[in-house]
Design an enzyme around this catalytic site. Structure first.
Site, PDB file in Angstrom:
ATOM      1  N   GLU A 140      43.782  36.085  16.495  1.00 54.51           N
ATOM      2  CA  GLU A 140      44.985  35.334  16.111  1.00 54.51           C
ATOM      3  C   GLU A 140      46.152  36.245  16.422  1.00 54.51           C
ATOM      4  O   GLU A 140      46.409  37.203  15.690  1.00 54.51           O
ATOM      5  CB  GLU A 140      44.960  35.017  14.613  1.00 54.51           C
ATOM      6  CG  GLU A 140      43.852  34.097  14.168  1.00 54.51           C
ATOM      7  CD  GLU A 140      44.062  32.673  14.626  1.00 54.51           C
ATOM      8  OE1 GLU A 140      45.172  32.318  15.052  1.00 54.51           O
ATOM      9  OE2 GLU A 140      43.090  31.912  14.573  1.00 54.51           O
ATOM     10  N   CYS A 147      54.361  34.435  12.508  1.00 55.28           N
ATOM     11  CA  CYS A 147      53.764  34.250  13.837  1.00 55.28           C
ATOM     12  C   CYS A 147      54.062  32.857  14.377  1.00 55.28           C
ATOM     13  O   CYS A 147      54.268  32.684  15.568  1.00 55.28           O
ATOM     14  CB  CYS A 147      52.260  34.510  13.788  1.00 55.28           C
ATOM     15  SG  CYS A 147      51.397  33.522  12.563  1.00 55.28           S
TER      16      CYS A 147
HETATM   17  P1  NDP Z   1      49.691  44.848  14.806  1.00 57.97           P
HETATM   18  O1  NDP Z   1      48.999  44.333  16.002  1.00 57.97           O
HETATM   19  O2  NDP Z   1      50.576  46.030  14.963  1.00 57.97           O
HETATM   20  O3  NDP Z   1      48.649  45.230  13.657  1.00 57.97           O
HETATM   21  C1  NDP Z   1      47.707  44.304  13.182  1.00 57.97           C
HETATM   22  C2  NDP Z   1      46.570  45.051  12.497  1.00 57.97           C
HETATM   23  O4  NDP Z   1      45.819  45.759  13.490  1.00 57.97           O
HETATM   24  C3  NDP Z   1      47.044  46.102  11.502  1.00 57.97           C
HETATM   25  O5  NDP Z   1      46.162  46.135  10.408  1.00 57.97           O
HETATM   26  C4  NDP Z   1      46.956  47.353  12.321  1.00 57.97           C
HETATM   27  O6  NDP Z   1      46.845  48.508  11.533  1.00 57.97           O
HETATM   28  C5  NDP Z   1      45.692  47.118  13.099  1.00 57.97           C
HETATM   29  N1  NDP Z   1      45.567  47.961  14.288  1.00 57.97           N
HETATM   30  C6  NDP Z   1      46.517  48.706  14.928  1.00 57.97           C
HETATM   31  N2  NDP Z   1      45.983  49.332  16.005  1.00 57.97           N
HETATM   32  C7  NDP Z   1      44.676  48.971  16.056  1.00 57.97           C
HETATM   33  C8  NDP Z   1      43.602  49.267  16.959  1.00 57.97           C
HETATM   34  N3  NDP Z   1      43.776  50.039  18.023  1.00 57.97           N
HETATM   35  N4  NDP Z   1      42.396  48.702  16.715  1.00 57.97           N
HETATM   36  C9  NDP Z   1      42.215  47.887  15.653  1.00 57.97           C
HETATM   37  N5  NDP Z   1      43.187  47.568  14.759  1.00 57.97           N
HETATM   38  C10 NDP Z   1      44.410  48.103  14.971  1.00 57.97           C
HETATM   39  O7  NDP Z   1      50.486  43.609  14.204  1.00 57.97           O
HETATM   40  P2  NDP Z   1      51.473  43.594  12.976  1.00 57.97           P
HETATM   41  O8  NDP Z   1      50.795  44.127  11.766  1.00 57.97           O
HETATM   42  O9  NDP Z   1      52.764  44.192  13.394  1.00 57.97           O
HETATM   43  O10 NDP Z   1      51.660  42.013  12.725  1.00 57.97           O
HETATM   44  C11 NDP Z   1      52.609  41.252  13.399  1.00 57.97           C
HETATM   45  C12 NDP Z   1      51.962  40.480  14.526  1.00 57.97           C
HETATM   46  O11 NDP Z   1      50.948  39.657  13.999  1.00 57.97           O
HETATM   47  C13 NDP Z   1      52.926  39.552  15.227  1.00 57.97           C
HETATM   48  O12 NDP Z   1      52.724  39.635  16.615  1.00 57.97           O
HETATM   49  C14 NDP Z   1      52.521  38.188  14.703  1.00 57.97           C
HETATM   50  O13 NDP Z   1      52.866  37.144  15.575  1.00 57.97           O
HETATM   51  C15 NDP Z   1      51.048  38.351  14.544  1.00 57.97           C
HETATM   52  N6  NDP Z   1      50.510  37.374  13.624  1.00 57.97           N
HETATM   53  C16 NDP Z   1      49.708  36.380  14.107  1.00 57.97           C
HETATM   54  C17 NDP Z   1      49.228  35.401  13.264  1.00 57.97           C
HETATM   55  C18 NDP Z   1      48.318  34.331  13.782  1.00 57.97           C
HETATM   56  O14 NDP Z   1      47.661  33.707  12.961  1.00 57.97           O
HETATM   57  N7  NDP Z   1      48.219  34.073  15.055  1.00 57.97           N
HETATM   58  C19 NDP Z   1      49.572  35.378  11.843  1.00 57.97           C
HETATM   59  C20 NDP Z   1      50.395  36.471  11.435  1.00 57.97           C
HETATM   60  C21 NDP Z   1      50.832  37.423  12.313  1.00 57.97           C
HETATM   61  P3  NDP Z   1      48.185  49.309  11.165  1.00 57.97           P
HETATM   62  O15 NDP Z   1      49.080  48.338  10.458  1.00 57.97           O
HETATM   63  O16 NDP Z   1      47.665  50.356  10.280  1.00 57.97           O
HETATM   64  O17 NDP Z   1      48.754  49.792  12.465  1.00 57.97           O
END
Ligand code: NDP
Length: 500
Positions: A245, A279
């Site tokens: 997602e 999102c």
């Molecule tokens: P990120 O992609 O930065 O992070 C998402 C999660 O992935 C966090 O828990 C993050 O940890 C973790 N993460 C970071 N690097 C890695 C890696 N290499 N491998 C595995 N996990 C990793 O997104 P955001 O938290 O900034 O969220 C915002 C984004 O989420 C926006 O693009 C938004 O559109 C999307 N979103 C999509 C939704 C949907 O349903 N389609 C709903 C809500 C949001 P850490 O935070 O510790 O870096």
């Protein structure tokens, strides 16, 4: 490590992840950081828990999940306050988020047996001597990685469905919202004290990466498109299936026969709720020429009334401090390229806040139109007709949700949007409709949470045939005779040989 505290920026102190309010810098949570070995150990514990949880059956799990829902509902003010403190989200927005999550737990718990449980499916004339049975069996341990912007709704959108399907879950909350993640897990442990069926592992991105490689049977990721690609690459090493997602750049189309007051109200909500950090938030509007000016006036009036600030305001701080630079760049680029701010503008960026900004006549190739802004900003562009609106809406590689306002053509236009979801005469409403699948296309990811498809994401189809009679026309046996084969040819021609 001790660092200068930028309010809202998480830091690690003595092996603990410390989250802080982006508005005040007040500490919100302090959770132990998991090592790679800790993540693996959590997944190992979850394997035993998964067997136990699957053994409870649909009825036992339904009971526990409804109890979890009950605890969350009774303590929702406390949870809303924590969401507000840790992420800066206005309490009202947090309440709506929690309400939506409660509905998803409720629906998943009540419908898992019907959707996933064992059932007979029809046999066809061929192999009519066998009955056919289908059920969806749990994967075992599912990893859930969540973002910060909806720290209750997004992980529950995956986890509640995975749990209802009979899986144990190891959840990695965003580093910006670990306390909310742990709170959800702790409340679950109150109603399921026997086994660690839902666990959290905390830390930065490397902990998420470790979870991808930890041996989970499926990984459900919600976050940005860039990270989704890394997650998929990591999971590819072990052929671990993924549900992604990812981000969006949702568009709204306003047709000439739209109710403009309703359209403006929904647009302002869809674009600016949670300070635009959604999102499925509306980031672009295409309004047809005849109604463009009146629509923009109404949007500006409504958005201009919104209050911005730490407590009790409509719009809170930007949760992730570094995002302010992205928002600023998008506004500055749009203005430099000829876009006109009719509300807000470059001066609206006052970290950690961004005041509502509405930009018109923004070139379609600018970052404000093409990239996820994730701020309380909106571009509104004029189109000849809805066909041009659809063409522009569909021009990006993202395809998450969308909205259409109008009467005669609205549903037909919604169908033509290249997206997983669309709301007609509202915005974002599909997210709260637990009976509908949620997910995107293209750069917005694949797979579905919510609804029947969301339950099936977390179960493996298991197909069983069972003989109920002797085969009159034996085919799948070496005992068949040349005469049987000749009869099979005849039968095949009879059944399938007619027509084209
Ligand atoms: P990120 O992609 O930065 O992070 C998402 C999660 O992935 C966090 O828990 C993050 O940890 C973790 N993460 C970071 N690097 C890695 C890696 N290499 N491998 C595995 N996990 C990793 O997104 P955001 O938290 O900034 O969220 C915002 C984004 O989420 C926006 O693009 C938004 O559109 C999307 N979103 C999509 C939704 C949907 O349903 N389609 C709903 C809500 C949001 P850490 O935070 O510790 O870096």
């Amino acid at each position: 490590m001790t660092a200068v505290r930028v309010p809202g920026t998480p830091l690690i102190e003595d092996g603990r992840l410390v989250s802080t309010s982006p508005a005040t810098g007040a500490e919100a949570g302090r959770l132990p950081v998991a090592t790679e070995a800790d993540v693996r150990a959590a997944v190992e514990r979850a394997r035993t828990a998964a067997d136990w949880w699957a053994g409870l059956g649909f009825a036992g799990r339904r009971d526990r999940l409804l109890r979890w829902r009950g605890v969350l509902a009774r303590r929702m003010e406390e949870l809303a306050d924590l969401v507000h403190t840790e992420g800066g989200k206005p309490v009202g927005d947090a309440v709506v988020e929690i309400l939506t999550a409660l509905e998803h737990i409720d629906w998943a718990a009540r419908n898992a047996r019907r959707v996933l449980g064992p059932r007979r499916v029809r046999s066809r004339l061929i192999l009519a001597e066998f009955t056919a049975h289908l059920e969806y069996q749990p994967y075992g341990v599912v990893g859930v990685i969540g973002p910060w912007n909806y720290p209750v709704f997004t992980p529950i959108g995956s986890a509640a469905y995975a749990l209802a399907a009979g899986n144990a879950v190891v959840f990695k909350p965003s580093e910006y919202t670990p306390a909310v993640g742990q709170w959800l897990v702790d409340r679950f442990a109150e109603v399921v004290p026997e086994q660690p069926v839902l666990q959290a592992v905390h830390g930065l991105g490397d902990v998420g990466a470790a979870l991808c490689r930890s041996g989970v049977a499926k990984l459900a990721f919600t976050g940005s498109t860039a990270t989704a690609k890394k997650v998929m690459a990591a999971c590819a090493e072990t052929l671990t299936p993924v549900l992604l997602e990812a981000g969006g750049k949702d568009a709204m189309i306003v047709d000439s026969d739209a109710d403009l007051d309703a359209a403006a109200e929904a647009c302002v909500w869809g674009a600016l709720t949670n300070a635009g950090q959604t999102c499925i938030g509306i980031e672009r509007v295409y309004a047809v020429d005849q109604v463009f000016d009146a629509f923009v006036d109404k949007v500006v009036t409504k958005a201009g009334r919104l209050t911005v600030g730490p407590d009790g305001a409509d719009i809170g701080p930007i949760t992730m401090p570094s995002q302010v630079d992205v928002i600023r760049r998008h506004i500055d680029d749009a203005v430099a390229a000829g876009g006109r701010p009719v509300l807000g503008g470059p001066e609206a960026v006052q970290p950690p806040y961004v005041h509502p900004t509405v930009l018109v006549d923004v070139p379609e190739d600018s970052a404000a139109v093409r990239e996820e802004t994730f701020g309380p900003t909106l571009t509104v562009n004029r189109v000849r007709d809805v066909d041009e609106g659809v063409e522009r809406a569909n021009a990006l590689s993202y395809g998450l949700g969308g909205s259409v306002f109008g009467r005669k053509r609205a549903v037909a236009v919604a169908r033509r949007l290249r997206s997983g979801m669309a709301a007609v005469n509202s915005t974002l409403t599909f997210a709260g409709m637990s009976t509908l699948p949620f997910g995107g296309v293209g750069d917005s990811g694949f797979g579905r949470i919510h609804g029947e498809d969301g339950l099936r994401e977390f179960g493996r189809a298991k197909s069983i045939t069972r003989r109920r009679a002797r085969s009159l026309l034996p085919s799948m046996t070496f005992e068949r005779t040349p005469a049987d084969v000749a009869r099979l040819v005849k039968a095949a021609k009879l059944m399938y040989g007619r027509g084209r």
